[in-house]
Structure formats: structure tokens, C-alpha cells
Design an enzyme around this catalytic site. Structure first.
Site, mmCIF file in Angstrom:
data_model
loop_
_atom_site.group_PDB
_atom_site.id
_atom_site.type_symbol
_atom_site.label_atom_id
_atom_site.label_comp_id
_atom_site.label_asym_id
_atom_site.label_seq_id
_atom_site.Cartn_x
_atom_site.Cartn_y
_atom_site.Cartn_z
ATOM 1 N N TYR A 1 0.805 -1.221 0.000
ATOM 2 C CA TYR A 1 0.000 0.000 0.000
ATOM 3 C C TYR A 1 0.840 1.275 0.000
ATOM 4 O O TYR A 1 0.343 2.329 -0.375
ATOM 5 C CB TYR A 1 -0.921 0.036 1.219
ATOM 6 C CG TYR A 1 -1.900 -1.105 1.275
ATOM 7 C CD1 TYR A 1 -2.829 -1.305 0.247
ATOM 8 C CD2 TYR A 1 -1.896 -1.987 2.347
ATOM 9 C CE1 TYR A 1 -3.722 -2.360 0.299
ATOM 10 C CE2 TYR A 1 -2.788 -3.042 2.415
ATOM 11 C CZ TYR A 1 -3.701 -3.230 1.388
ATOM 12 O OH TYR A 1 -4.593 -4.270 1.442
ATOM 13 N N THR A 2 2.066 1.193 0.453
ATOM 14 C CA THR A 2 2.879 2.408 0.588
ATOM 15 C C THR A 2 3.823 2.564 -0.594
ATOM 16 O O THR A 2 4.104 1.611 -1.323
ATOM 17 C CB THR A 2 3.702 2.373 1.884
ATOM 18 O OG1 THR A 2 4.571 1.234 1.865
ATOM 19 C CG2 THR A 2 2.790 2.285 3.104
#
Length: 822
Positions: free
Chosen positions: A120-121
């Protein structure tokens, strides 16, 4: 039948060898940073991998999973979680003083929240991270094969700023650990330059420009002595304290606001800890705890009760929670492949040597590249000067190889030069192109000469390092976040956790001691004596009453000449009706040792305050109060006693005051205290009164002409005499008559000065006690016998007496006294 593929080995030897291999692998290749670039292998591989991926600050962020996978696949085969966690830390402002990774997304919080999953990052290198890798492609550092020999990776990064000190390091290896604090970039660069300019610089000199750590979370460093020791030896400890302020609300209540916490402290856990302390009643006075932190910064609020002291609560929080912590320096790093504990100077020296090598290798690389280019241009210029012949040779040759060989033979060219001529485009035959080539060639010759000069002169290498460090400082330096508090701060003492208040200390004749609130008795000046005691048995009374503070010191002097010291708060608090605690439970007294005097030593006591000692054999001594500043728990000798002598009294004398001493045979001597020179604590003293054979001292007091002298005899007679009847004379005399001693009235039981409006408490050797007002005792001349004060039983004698101030019953409670016969 034994399998030929099995090898018998000694288990002990194998364990030793395997464990050593494992330990060295962890130490050198995993847990400890290199002193040159301040990076562990995983951090170095992450930055190099991001650089190879092109995830630079001018490019868009790339998925963290892509970066992690690339680093794991090429350089670091130890699992993606360890790589991602290391990258996350490099992107956290509260972990790194100067972040090396620019994260996009949820990268955790200083409350201990974990970062989002790597899918997600996103991340990319920060701008300052580029300085770690600058010139890495110019042969500035050594490269080695990766784990499968399919890739090459750097052993160390060029590190154009001292990252080990700037961002610090933490790590646990096998049998050793490192803990290096972060520092301010500008200050660290100044320290590097100072060492380069002055190789003889000391740690103290370095601390002028690099005063101490600079943590990303700010806070306060309490004292500098721990820093100096750590910088000098590589090991030490400092105290980190939260930055706080006490606010007053509109309603008049106080609140504690924390804006900065110590490095690596989880404020959520601090919150939970404070709540638990309040619930367990270990800290009182807190009504609420709130975390009001937001994107603007940290704001942690502790609400305080209206009647509570915010400062006392704050000191309790410093002592009991992580609002105050210790940071232990252990500056361990890898130097030349060996783990070493390094001083600040050694770290700076290692970094400077690394930079010198980087600059020299880069200069040599640039010089070789320039020489190679100049060599080509030299051949092109030769070709242009003989362009017709060159064209003829090329046209006459059947193959490239034949043309190249002919050119090399004809014009004495190298293989590279001849190949460059063959590769030259026709447009370069113009006059303008020829001028460009000549200009470039001249510039290269000048550059080569300059680079050769750099390699020949170490001082030029040093200047280049300093200039490049100045450029890094100009781009990235910022203000210090951590404030260094001047002076060393000791650990919090108990008194820091106790609110200062005025109290009364009572000591009964039978040795019971207690502390009471000042409101329990009528108001007196601090250091005063003499309200009646309560809560004692019928055969006891309050002999000493001292008005003091919970933070002031009390000196307890015994008949054996020893002195003990307690603070006001160390004496247990009891109610007015309680008898108190035996003083032997607080002081280590011998079986035949008793307290003679209690002296209050206020924190603001003047420097000319003296203690005046009087012994039973007439010896006196005057010693400064400052001599009793440090007293051990088991007491200290206050004066030397000889020939079975004992201490009678200790007086606190300030300024120019007279002393009066009374003896058993009815004599008194009055002299100024200045007649006794100041002596050390262990001195014996001098003769205060010249005693007659068999005579002893029974009392000593400070005296002014406004006082009265009270004497009581063993058989119950007493009188008051104005002080002016006792002229001041020299020390050491036999004294003047102060009472007419007869068989009827007996020897003197004691002498003291009074104001004339006190009550008198008298006790006999049979335990009978009487209380009477001094107004009931006649005022008579110095040489008279006095009047009957107390009628005694047969063979009974008065052994002691004292005065207590008159107080109304509603203020002090019911009196405790046993009347003697009228």
C-alpha cells in the site's frame, strides 16, 4: 555399516566453530554500522537498490513492495519484512534526524502504530540521501559480488556527510550492541572541519561546535558531563527530559503540557502508564490526561487538581514514567572489519580518512577519463591537420583494418586514436568543428593538470572535502531541536516529589518524635520553640518543638557529641493526639545515647551562623553551620569529648550574641560568643567556665539584656533574675554567684533564659510533672535563694525542666500534665 557420506565430528568443537561463524556474520554483516557511512548492510543495500531503480527525488514514488523485492532479490536474501521495516524507519521523522527515504502513505507514528503493508505504501530517496551515493559511479568505493555472484554491490557508500553521527545508530549483535545518538548536521560538519584544521583539537574544543546530540523529537538533555565522558570514551549516559510547561486555565487551575518527548519514547504507553499510576494512587492530584497531538505537533495535556502542586506532580512523572529517560552511549561501529568502541574523535578521524579516499579515487577517475578523452582529441587534431592524406589513405584501403593500420603507421597514432578517426563524421572536417575540438583539448589539458595537482597536494584534497561539506550544510542544515541544559542534573530526590510546606516537629522527653501540620498549633516563626505537646503519656511532655519546612534540614545532637541529620519530610506525620514514633527508629542511637538538642538549619541560613557547643565539664566550641552540610546516615562526630564528658546543649548563634553558662554549685559566667574562635567540627573546644572541684555545667543559653535568667534547684526552688545583673566578662572565669545554694534548696538543676511570659514544665526523677506559668515565680536578685516552685516527695529531685509557650486550649487541645503538691 557406516555411510561414507557421514563425517564424525566433535560436537563441542563444531558448536564453537559454527557459533563463531554465526556471531561474526551477525556482527559484521547485519547488526552494526560501518564507521565510514554509518549504515548497516540492509540500509546500504536499500539506498543502493533505490538508486539503481532510479527512485530519486525528482522521480515519482514507487511501490514499497517493488523496492523491497528488488533489494531482496539482488542484494539482501533475508526476508522482505526486515528490509521493509528498515526502509520504514528511514522514512520516519521521529526515528531519523535527517530522513533518507521519502515515504508516501502510512509509515506509522510515534505512538507505536505500525506502517501499512508494503503493497500500500510508496517511497523514493530523499534529497539528502543522494549525498550518500554521490559519485558512486566514479570508482570512489569498492564493489563486491552479491550473494549469488550475479550482481555487484558497494562495500560502503561515499557518504558525503558524516551519517553515523548525524543519524546515529542502534543495533544488537551477538555479545555486543551499539547505541549512537543523532546529531545536528551543521554542528557535525563544523566538528569535521575543526578536526581537519586542527589535528590537536581536544574533546572539549569539539564540544564548542558540537555540544551534544540533537534528537529528532527534541526534548531536553540535562547536563553536559555525561556527554563529555561519552565523547571521550565512547561510552556514557545522559538524562533526557520531556519539554513541558505549566499553563493556568481561566478558572485558575493548572495543567501540565508536554510538547516534546525523549527520543524513542512511545507517548501512548506514557499515557497508559500515567493512568495506571493514578488508579494505583501512586501519583495524586491528576484529574485527566489527554493527547491533543495533531499535524501541527505534539501536545500532551495533564490536568491538575485545584489544590495540587503541578511542579510536584511533574517531578513525580519525571521519576516514575518515560517523560524522563536515560540514553546510554555505546558508540560501537565496524572499523577495518573489526567492531570497536570509538570516541567522537575516532569517528571523525575515520570519516575524514574515508572522504580523503573518496576524493582521491574520484579525482583519479576523473583524471584518467580526461586523459583518455584528450588522447582521442589529440588524434583527431592530427587527422584534421593532415585531412587530405587521411582521406587518401582511407580511400586507398580495401578494409577498415588496413586503413587503421596505415593511419597508425603514418601518423604514429594509437589504436584508439585511429579508430576515432575512422569513426569521425564528415561534418567535423569544417573549420568550426576543428576550433571546438582544439578548445575542448586545451580545457582537458588544464583539467588534467589541475587534477594532477590535487593528487599531489593533500591540502587541496582537504579543502575540497571542506568545500563540499559546506555545500551540504548550506542545503540541508537546520536549527537544533534538542536543548542542552547547562550544568549537571542529578536524579530526582525524594524532596522533589514532596510539596514544600511549613510543619512542626515535636520531640518528647521520652524520645517520641512526630511531624504535624503548622495549623495544628498557633503560628510561630520558623526555628521557634515551645508550644505544649499533645498526645503524649501522662509522664511525658514535649521537650523540643521546632518550626521548620518539609525541605529544611534538622540537626539532632546527642549527649555523646554526635550529630544526625534528617529532612523535615523524613519524620513521619502523625495527628495531634498521637504520641509519635520513637526517635531510635529514625536515628542509629546507642543504648545510652539521647538527643539533647534539635536545631533547624534553614535552606536560606546566613553564612555567619554558628553552632555553640557546651559540655558538662565546661568545654565550649563554636563551629560554622556549613561544617555540618554532609552527614552520613549513621551520624557524625560533632565534637571530641574527653574524660567521660558529655554534651549539655547546642545553640544556634548568629551575629554578635552573648552566652550564659550555669553550674551545679550556683555559679554563672556570661561572655560574648566572639571570645571563642571558630573551630573545625572535630575540634575538642576550649574552656568556657573554670569549674570548681566537683562542679559541673547544668545549662547554657543565648542571652540579651532584655531577657530574664531562670534557675531551678534540685529541691524545687526557683527564681527569675533580670539579665542586666549578669555583666559580660571574659571566657574561662569561675563565674559569679547566680543562686544561694543551701541544704534546703539544693544544687542547681538547670539554668536558661526566658522572656517571662512562658509556661514552665518541670519533671522529677520519680516521673512527677508540673506545669506552671513563669508569672508565678518571683523575680529576685542574682544571689538570692528563690521561692518554692514545686513541693517534692521525700528523696525526690528535679532532673529537668523546659519552657513552653502559652496557648489556648481550643488551639492546641487538652493539656496533659500531672500536678505535684502545692
Amino acid at each position: 555399516m557406516q555411510d561414507k557420506n557421514l563425517v564424525n565430528v566433535n560436537l563441542t568443537k563444531e558448536m564453537k566453530a559454527s557459533f563463531i561463524d554465526y556471531a561474526m556474520s551477525v556482527i559484521v554483516a547485519r547488526a552494526l554500522p560501518d564507521v565510514r557511512d554509518g549504515l548497516k548492510p540492509v540500509h546500504r543495500r536499500i539506498l543502493y537498490g533505490m538508486n539503481e531503480l532510479g527512485v530519486t527525488p525528482d522521480k515519482p514514488h514507487k511501490k514499497s513492495a517493488r523496492i523491497t523485492g528488488d533489494v531482496m532479490g539482488k542484494y539482501h536474501p533475508h526476508g522482505d519484512s526486515s528490509i521493509y521495516e528498515a526502509m520504514v524507519r528511514m522514512a520516519q521523522w521521529w526515528s531519523y534526524r535527517y530522513m533518507l527515504v521519502d515515504g508516501h502513505g502510512n509509515f506509522g507514528s510515534m505512538d507505536g502504530d505500525s506502517a501499512a503493508a508494503q503493497r500500500y505504501t510508496e517511497a523514493r530517496m530523499s534529497k539528502i540521501a543522494l549525498e550518500m551515493l554521490r559519485d558512486i559511479n566514479k570508482n570512489t568505493v569498492d564493489f563486491v559480488d552479491n550473494y549469488d555472484a550475479n550482481e555487484r554491490e558497494p562495500l560502503v557508500l561515499p557518504a558525503r556527510f558524516p551519517n553515523l553521527l548525524v543519524n546515529g545508530a542502534t543495533g544488537i549483535a551477538v555479545g555486543m550492541a551499539t547505541n549512537i545518538p543523532p546529531h545536528n548536521l551543521g554542528e557535525t560538519i563544523d566538528a569535521v572541519k575543526l578536526v581537519m584544521d586542527n589535528p590537536e583539537v581536544t574533546t572539549k574544543d569539539l564540544m564548542e561546535v558540537l555540544p551534544g546530540p540533537d534528537f529528532p523529537t527534541g526534548a531536553l538533555v540535562m547536563g553536559k558531563s555525561g556527554i563529555h565522558k561519552a565523547y571521550e570514551t565512547g561510552k556514557g549516559s545522559i538524562v533526557l527530559r520531556s519539554r513541558t510547561e505549566i499553563e493556568t486555565t481561566k478558572t485558575g487551575r493548572e495543567r501540565i503540557v508536554v510538547t516534546e518527548f525523549p527520543y524513542m519514547v512511545n507517548k501512548t504507553k506514557v499515557h497508559e502508564h500515567i493512568v495506571r499510576l493514578v488508579q494505583e494512587k501512586r501519583i495524586e492530584g491528576i484529574t485527566a490526561v489527554r493527547d491533543e497531538s495533531n499535524r501541527e505537533g505534539v501536545r500532551f495535556v495533564i490536568e491538575v487538581k485545584r489544590d495540587a502542586s503541578a511542579n510536584v506532580i511533574l517531578n513525580n512523572l519525571f521519576k516514575m514514567t518515560q517523560m524522563q529517560t536515560n540514553f546510554g552511549f555505546n558508540m560501537l561501529a565496524i572499523q577495518n572489519g573489526i567492531p570497536k568502541i570509538l570516541s567522537l574523535r575516532q569517528i571523525l578521524d575515520a570519516y575524514i580518512e574515508h572522504q580523503k579516499e573518496v576524493v582521491v579515487r574520484r579525482t583519479r577517475f576523473d583524471k584518467e577519463k580526461a586523459e583518455a578523452r584528450a588522447h582521442i582529441l589529440e588524434g583527431l587534431l592530427i587527422a584534421l591537420d593532415h585531412i587530405d592524406e587521411v582521406i587518401r589513405i582511407i580511400r586507398a584501403s580495401e578494409t577498415d583494418a588496413e586503413a587503421q593500420a596505415e593511419l597508425m603507421s603514418k601518423f604514429k597514432l594509437s589504436e584508439r586514436q585511429s579508430q576515432a578517426i575512422l569513426d569521425m563524421r564528415l561534418r567535423r572536417l569544417t573549420g568550426l568543428e576543428r576550433d571546438k575540438i582544439q578548445s575542448e583539448y586545451d580545457d582537458l589539458l588544464a583539467l588534467i593538470a589541475d587534477l594532477a595537482d590535487i593528487l599531489a597536494k593533500p591540502e587541496r584534497v582537504s579543502q575540497i572535502i571542506k568545500d563540499e561539506l559546506d555545500e551540504v550544510k548550506r542545503k540541508f542544515s537546520d536549527k537544533r531541536r534538542t536543548e542542552l541544559m547547562i550544568g549537571q542534573v542529578l536524579s530526582l530526590e525524594d524532596e522533589d516529589l514532596i510539596e514544600e510546606s511549613d510543619v512542626l516537629i515535636t520531640l518528647s522527653n521520652r524520645g517520641y518524635i512526630k511531624r504535624l501540620d503548622q495549623d495544628e498549633f498557633t503560628a510561630q516563626k520558623r526555628g521557634g520553640r515551645g508550644v505544649q505537646g499533645t498526645g503524649v503519656k501522662d509522664d511525658d511532655f514535649v521537650r523540643e518543638l521546632v518550626s521548620t519546612s518539609t525541605h529544611d534540614h534538622l540537626l539532632f545532637f546527642t549527649n555523646k557529641g554526635r550529630v544526625y541529620r534528617l529532612k523535615g519530610y523524613e519524620i513521619p506525620e502523625y495527628g495531634r493526639t498521637a504520641k509519635g514514633l520513637p526517635v531510635v527508629n529514625l536515628l542509629k542511637l546507642d543504648e545510652d545515647e539521647s538527643i539533647q538538642t534539635v536545631i533547624n538549619v534553614e535552606s536560606d541560613r546566613s553564612d555567619d551562623a554558628y553552632l555553640f557547643f557546651t559540655t558538662r565539664h565546661g568545654i565550649v566550641k563554636r563551629t560554622s553551620v556549613k561544617e555540618f552540610a554532609n552527614i552520613r546516615q549513621n551520624g557524625l562526630k560533632a565534637l571530641n569529648l574527653k574524660d567521660e564528658d558529655e554534651l549539655i546543649n547546642v545553640l544556634l548563634a548568629e551575629g554578635d550574641m552573648d552566652i550564659i553558662i550555669g553550674t551545679k554549685f550556683g555559679y554563672a559566667v556570661r561572655f560574648n560568643q566572639s571570645a571563642v574562635r571558630g573551630m573545625s567540627r572535630i575540634a575538642t573546644g576550649v574552656k568556657g567556665v573554670n569549674l570548681r572541684e566537683g562542679d559541673t555545667v547544668v545549662g547554657a543559653s543565648l542571652i540579651t539584656d532584655q531577657d530574664e535568667v531562670l534557675i531551678i534547684t534540685e529541691k524545687g526552688y526557683g527564681k527569675r533574675t533580670v539579665a542586666t545583673e549578669y555583666p559580660t566578662k571574659g571566657r574561662g572565669g569561675k563565674g559569679m554567684q547566680t543562686a544561694k545554694i543551701t541544704e534546703k534548696n539544693g544544687l542547681l538543676a538547670g539554668l536558661m533564659t526566658v522572656q517571662g511570659d512562658e509556661d514552665l514544665m518541670i519533671i522529677t526523677d520519680t516521673g512527677v510533672m508540673i506545669r506552671t506559668n513563669l508569672a508565678n515565680i518571683s523575680q529576685t536578685g542574682r544571689a538570692t535563694m528563690g521561692v518554692k516552685v514545686m513541693r517534692l516527695d521525700q528523696d525526690a529531685q528535679i532532673v529537668t525542666f523546659t519552657t513552653v509557650a502559652v496557648a489556648e486550649k481550643e488551639e492546641v487541645g487538652t493539656e496533659n500534665e500531672t500536678e505535684g503538691e502545692a
